[in-house]
Design a protein around this motif. Structure first.
Motif, PDB file in Angstrom:
ATOM      1  N   ASP A  42       0.799  -1.222   0.000  1.00 60.12           N
ATOM      2  CA  ASP A  42       0.000   0.000   0.000  1.00 60.12           C
ATOM      3  C   ASP A  42       0.836   1.278   0.000  1.00 60.12           C
ATOM      4  N   LEU A  43       2.155   1.154  -0.049  1.00 60.34           N
ATOM      5  CA  LEU A  43       3.029   2.319  -0.185  1.00 60.34           C
ATOM      6  C   LEU A  43       3.513   2.431  -1.626  1.00 60.34           C
ATOM      7  N   ASP A  44       3.840   3.650  -2.034  1.00 60.90           N
ATOM      8  CA  ASP A  44       4.434   3.877  -3.345  1.00 60.90           C
ATOM      9  C   ASP A  44       5.928   3.562  -3.226  1.00 60.90           C
ATOM     10  N   VAL A  48       8.970   5.758  -1.311  1.00 58.33           N
ATOM     11  CA  VAL A  48       9.785   5.230  -0.209  1.00 58.33           C
ATOM     12  C   VAL A  48      11.263   5.395  -0.542  1.00 58.33           C
ATOM     13  N   ARG A  59       9.671  10.418   8.207  1.00 59.34           N
ATOM     14  CA  ARG A  59       8.809   9.593   7.357  1.00 59.34           C
ATOM     15  C   ARG A  59       9.241   8.137   7.382  1.00 59.34           C
ATOM     16  N   TRP A  63       7.259   4.715   8.844  1.00 61.24           N
ATOM     17  CA  TRP A  63       7.004   3.480   8.089  1.00 61.24           C
ATOM     18  C   TRP A  63       7.609   2.273   8.795  1.00 61.24           C
ATOM     19  N   LEU A  68       5.586  -1.021   7.776  1.00 60.61           N
ATOM     20  CA  LEU A  68       5.316  -0.858   6.347  1.00 60.61           C
ATOM     21  C   LEU A  68       6.589  -0.942   5.507  1.00 60.61           C
ATOM     22  N   GLN A  99       9.181  -4.636  -3.619  1.00 60.62           N
ATOM     23  CA  GLN A  99       7.749  -4.676  -3.328  1.00 60.62           C
ATOM     24  C   GLN A  99       7.097  -5.728  -4.202  1.00 60.62           C
TER      25      GLN A  99
END
Length: 102
Positions: A42-44, A48, A59, A63, A68, A99
């Motif tokens: 669900d993260l770009d 990241v 940030r 995470w 995350l 990812q």
């Protein structure tokens, strides 16, 4: 840093151009070296990588604390080796951010 209504930063555009689909077998050596970072779906992935590259500690810490983003765990590596899922990666030296997609 990018926002939904903004033009991507030059670094974001550069990292996006360096992001590619990759097989787990090509990532195993980075896992063995402890340099593989798992990024939640669900993260770009590129955002990241950009935050890591820009040393955006608050940030990245958020995470990490939320689970995350984390150093690739042995159980996840074994799962990827068994399933060979669709993976995308980008290098932010010394890290490789990975990812699962699909």
């Amino acid at each position: 840093m990018t926002t939904p209504d903004a033009t991507p930063s030059p670094l974001y555009a550069k990292l996006l151009g360096e992001t590619a689909k990759i097989d787990w077998q090509d990532l195993e050596r980075f896992f063995a070296q402890g340099k593989l970072l798992w990024v939640a779906r669900d993260l770009d992935l590129v955002s990241v990588a950009e935050a890591i590259s820009n040393d955006e500690t608050p940030r990245v810490t958020q995470w990490l604390s939320a689970g995350l983003v984390e150093r690739m765990q042995a159980a996840t590596a074994a799962d990827y080796a068994a399933r060979n899922p669709e993976l995308w990666a980008v290098v932010v030296s010394p890290w490789v951010c990975v990812q699962e997609r699909g």
